[in-house]
Motif scaffolding. Structure first.
Motif, PDB file in Angstrom:
ATOM      1  N   VAL A 123      47.025  47.835  36.238  1.00  0.00           N
ATOM      2  CA  VAL A 123      45.888  46.965  35.918  1.00  0.00           C
ATOM      3  C   VAL A 123      44.819  47.766  35.185  1.00  0.00           C
ATOM      4  O   VAL A 123      44.237  47.289  34.203  1.00  0.00           O
ATOM      5  N   TRP A 154      41.263  40.239  38.872  1.00  0.00           N
ATOM      6  CA  TRP A 154      42.655  40.231  38.428  1.00  0.00           C
ATOM      7  C   TRP A 154      43.545  39.554  39.466  1.00  0.00           C
ATOM      8  O   TRP A 154      43.606  39.968  40.617  1.00  0.00           O
ATOM      9  N   PHE A 160      43.376  36.922  34.419  1.00  0.00           N
ATOM     10  CA  PHE A 160      42.106  37.436  34.916  1.00  0.00           C
ATOM     11  C   PHE A 160      40.945  36.520  34.567  1.00  0.00           C
ATOM     12  O   PHE A 160      41.071  35.597  33.765  1.00  0.00           O
TER      13      PHE A 160
END
Length: 170
Positions: A123, A154, A160
């Motif tokens: 991420v 996220w 997101f």
């Protein structure tokens, strides 16, 4: 003699469904008054333009907090299919707080993690790639250059929201 049916106390007792229906109708309209934030449609003279326009748009923001709105809209416009629609789940896969330095031409100069989601290095890499790919950003015309901070929310799906434009959580 006048007709007193409308002012009698028994008339309001005879139509409780009227008041109940009216209250239900009003209650159902209240949520409709709030619509989720939408990224702006790019067009001629738009303040925020994507890289395909050849040059960045400009931002009239006077503070980093105000510029954050323009940067978030810019990222949403460039990543529309990746934006989580609606309220996010109560438990998110990752949350990161990223500080971004933008120069006078809208280019990313530096990224600094204030709170990195270390449990999800993929991420971190994807957020950094997304921010860099978003350049050029709207030119911070009134500030010359800007450092702004936003929180990345996220989901496990890979979609997101940014805290600046979030639709909230369940």
């Amino acid at each position: 003699m006048s007709d007193k049916r409308s002012s009698s106390p028994s008339s309001s007792r005879q139509r409780p469904w009227l008041w109940g229906g009216l209250m239900a109708a009003m209650a159902s309209l209240l949520p409709a008054c709030k619509s989720p934030p939408r990224p702006p449609e790019p067009g001629p003279g738009s303040a925020v333009q994507g890289p395909s326009a050849g040059r960045p748009g400009s931002s009239d923001a006077a503070t980093p907090r105000a510029y954050r709105q323009d940067a978030a809209r810019h990222l949403y416009a460039q990543n529309a299919p990746r934006i989580y629609q609606g309220q996010l789940p109560a438990v998110l896969y990752a949350i990161g707080v990223l500080e971004v330095d933008i120069d006078r031409n809208g280019r990313v100069q530096r990224l600094h993690w204030m709170r990195a989601p270390r449990h999800a290095p993929e991420v971190i890499a994807e957020i950094e790639r997304t921010v860099r790919a978003g350049a050029p950003y709207p030119v911070p015309a009134r500030m010359g250059k800007v450092t702004y901070t936003d929180t990345w929310l996220w989901d496990k799906s890979g979609k997101f929201q940014l805290d600046t434009l979030t639709e909230g959580q369940l």
